[in-house]
Enzyme design. Sequence first.
Site, PDB file in Angstrom:
ATOM      1  N   ASP A  65      39.793   4.171   6.843  1.00 34.78           N
ATOM      2  CA  ASP A  65      41.208   3.963   6.573  1.00 34.78           C
ATOM      3  C   ASP A  65      41.659   4.820   5.395  1.00 34.78           C
ATOM      4  OD1 ASP A  65      43.652   2.575   6.992  1.00 34.78           O
ATOM      5  OD2 ASP A  65      43.217   1.390   5.206  1.00 34.78           O
ATOM      6  N   THR A  98      48.314   6.521   7.541  1.00 36.12           N
ATOM      7  CA  THR A  98      48.131   6.976   6.159  1.00 36.12           C
ATOM      8  C   THR A  98      47.413   8.313   6.105  1.00 36.12           C
ATOM      9  OG1 THR A  98      46.154   5.602   5.986  1.00 36.12           O
ATOM     10  CG2 THR A  98      48.199   4.680   5.165  1.00 36.12           C
ATOM     11  N   THR A  99      46.396   8.464   6.951  1.00 38.46           N
ATOM     12  CA  THR A  99      45.667   9.732   6.948  1.00 38.46           C
ATOM     13  C   THR A  99      46.581  10.846   7.435  1.00 38.46           C
ATOM     14  OG1 THR A  99      43.738   8.433   7.581  1.00 38.46           O
ATOM     15  CG2 THR A  99      43.506  10.814   7.654  1.00 38.46           C
ATOM     16  N   ASP A 391      46.209  -3.259  10.132  1.00 40.99           N
ATOM     17  CA  ASP A 391      46.962  -2.091  10.598  1.00 40.99           C
ATOM     18  C   ASP A 391      47.613  -2.392  11.946  1.00 40.99           C
ATOM     19  OD1 ASP A 391      46.044  -0.738   8.439  1.00 40.99           O
ATOM     20  OD2 ASP A 391      45.054   0.887   9.539  1.00 40.99           O
TER      21      ASP A 391
HETATM   22  N1  LIG Z   1      42.525   7.513  22.232  1.00 41.05           N
HETATM   23  C1  LIG Z   1      43.068   8.464  21.499  1.00 41.05           C
HETATM   24  N2  LIG Z   1      43.101   9.735  21.922  1.00 41.05           N
HETATM   25  C2  LIG Z   1      43.639  10.707  21.168  1.00 41.05           C
HETATM   26  N3  LIG Z   1      44.198  10.513  19.965  1.00 41.05           N
HETATM   27  C3  LIG Z   1      44.220   9.275  19.493  1.00 41.05           C
HETATM   28  C4  LIG Z   1      43.666   8.184  20.220  1.00 41.05           C
HETATM   29  N4  LIG Z   1      43.823   7.068  19.467  1.00 41.05           N
HETATM   30  C5  LIG Z   1      44.441   7.448  18.339  1.00 41.05           C
HETATM   31  N5  LIG Z   1      44.698   8.767  18.340  1.00 41.05           N
HETATM   32  C6  LIG Z   1      45.374   9.563  17.309  1.00 41.05           C
HETATM   33  O1  LIG Z   1      44.674   9.468  16.085  1.00 41.05           O
HETATM   34  C7  LIG Z   1      45.591   9.621  15.004  1.00 41.05           C
HETATM   35  C8  LIG Z   1      45.446   8.500  14.020  1.00 41.05           C
HETATM   36  O2  LIG Z   1      44.178   8.501  13.474  1.00 41.05           O
HETATM   37  P1  LIG Z   1      43.745   7.480  12.335  1.00 41.05           P
HETATM   38  O3  LIG Z   1      42.317   7.789  12.023  1.00 41.05           O
HETATM   39  O4  LIG Z   1      44.080   6.116  12.768  1.00 41.05           O
HETATM   40  O5  LIG Z   1      44.591   7.929  11.104  1.00 41.05           O
HETATM   41  P2  LIG Z   1      45.907   7.305  10.447  1.00 41.05           P
HETATM   42  O6  LIG Z   1      45.447   6.793   9.132  1.00 41.05           O
HETATM   43  O7  LIG Z   1      46.817   8.474  10.280  1.00 41.05           O
HETATM   44  O8  LIG Z   1      46.442   6.262  11.352  1.00 41.05           O
HETATM   45  C9  LIG Z   1      46.974   9.621  15.612  1.00 41.05           C
HETATM   46  O9  LIG Z   1      47.438  10.936  15.709  1.00 41.05           O
HETATM   47  C10 LIG Z   1      46.728   9.026  16.982  1.00 41.05           C
HETATM   48  O10 LIG Z   1      47.692   9.431  17.937  1.00 41.05           O
HETATM   49 MG   LIG Z   2      45.523   4.653  12.300  1.00 42.93          MG
END
Ligand SMILES: Nc1ncnc2c1ncn2[C@@H]1O[C@H](COP(=O)(O)OP(=O)(O)O)[C@@H](O)[C@H]1O
Ligand SMILES: [Mg+2]
Length: 553
Positions: A65, A98-99, A391
């Site tokens: 996270d 957040t990332t 989240d």
């Molecule tokens: N099954 C999936 N396939 C492709 N991209 C995904 C999938 N699930 C989540 N994402 C993408 O991963 C990103 C979010 O990653 P995450 O590690 O949760 O970071 P954040 O802290 O930004 O939420 C978003 O761009 C989301 O659309």
């Molecule tokens: Mg996320």
Amino acid sequence: MSAQLGGQPILILKEGGSRTRGRDAQSMNIAAAKAVAGAVRTTLGPKGMDKMLVDTIGDVVITNDGVTILKEMDIEHPAAKMMVEVAKTQDDEVGDGTTTAVVIAGELLKKSEELLEQDVHPTVITLGYRQAAEKAQELLQTIAVDVKAKDKEILAKIAGTAMTGKNAEASKEKLCDLIVRAITLVADADGTVDTENVKVEKRVGGAIEDSEIVEGMIIDKERVHPGMPKTVKNAKILLLNAAVEYKKTEVDAEISITSPDQLQLFLDEEERMIKGIVEKIKASGANVLFCQKGIDDIAQHYLSKAGILAVRRVKKSDMEKLARATGGALISSIDAISADELGVAGLVEERKVGGEEMIFVEKCKNPKAVSIIIKGGTEHVVDELGRALEDALRVVGVVVEDKKIVAGGGAPEVELSLRLREYAATQGGRIQLAIEAFASALEVIPRTLAENAGLDPIDKLVELRAAHEKGKKTFGLDVFEGKPVDMLAAGVVEPLRVKTQAIASAAEAAVMILRIDDVIASAKSAGPSPEEMAAMGGAGGMGGMPGGMPGMM
Ligand SMILES: Nc1ncnc2c1ncn2[C@@H]1O[C@H](COP(=O)(O)OP(=O)(O)O)[C@@H](O)[C@H]1O
Ligand SMILES: [Mg+2]
């Protein structure tokens, strides 16, 4: 630092202070901010890695996270701290993304460096970035898809996307169902959702599959007296914010007792009074009492004799949730106790969970506050699951409120990038360069998703662009298959607000950092806080280079 006056140097800073100006100041700040983005970048997306963070006393947090990582890192550099603020704002406003926000901010700064090298003035860059950010907001509204607040299928998908890559894969379906049920229950009639009304209790032991929702509250307390019933069906619940004990005199009075008879009289009076309070509670029809204050020994005895299940010193926040869950009112004085202010629940029961007694208030009718108990094998698992759940609760709440979603997997970023390039072409002059830089900075999201999945980022970006040029607006990167797919159809969806907020705060942070051309650090201070920097219009800071921060994780 000094100025000259008739050959005489005038010192304006205390000795030991430092000052960095112009390009040096800019490069230093940009490097620090980029280091922060670099630190969280590898965690982005479903195939992102986790970080193990060890604090000074050896406590370990394992997480994926963004905001948790940045909070746990002891970041000192003022520009780096501004990046941490981006993550915190994102977390406060949406609870996810957040990332994404930090990675975009880092990339905006990286692209600005290239422009600075080409002698584009920072003012032009910031102007272009602001304009692009505004246009991006407009475009996002056109990309967004409307959904219904009651569409449980979509809500479960939103929860699922927020939880991918967070160690919850095996039981994702189960957890998504819990989350959607919880949020739909606590949503208010006006469509607003306060996720605070979903209480998450974590317990080590059992499997993730054993996690459950309680349509009501779980209070981490036990009965005050073993003689009280453990189970109360058709509970009528009194929520009292007043002590059930002998009222001590307000003034500092001394009661002098001269004979044993008088002492007995005094004690009798005390007992009589408490008995009176308990009778009043009983007369209201209450068979369960949650008290925010104390319940003394004598009161415990009489309550137990009256067959009332009583709990004392319940937290204020829990009292409020109990009120929402049971439909009862918080009563603040003994005199105000009345039958029609009681809450109701089908069952109130003391049960053991993971070796600890807890009070379950369940089978509530139309509860506006609920609890989720999450279980898992180890503390680290439960903690990370707890963060993923928080989240997911937040994003589902956001969609119930906004009723707008976008596709995930980098789809909106690729689409925005394409449209912003078209928009840049309509703007003349150097500002066009800045808008173009903004457009390509957004592509860092699909690129990073590809990279973290071990795919070739350039190839994948080219394929994605090609799809979007053909009008396939919702095509994002399927990181498992390694090719562009329709993310909307695949059920990878996110709230629109995740993207609007991420882009807005990333742009704001980048602009703020770019506007700094002078870093003046006083001798002792560790540099002003980001808030102070913002108030100063962007100047200030300390001279530590980014190499000194934990950016090389
Ligand atoms: N099954 C999936 N396939 C492709 N991209 C995904 C999938 N699930 C989540 N994402 C993408 O991963 C990103 C979010 O990653 P995450 O590690 O949760 O970071 P954040 O802290 O930004 O939420 C978003 O761009 C989301 O659309
Ligand atoms: Mg996320």
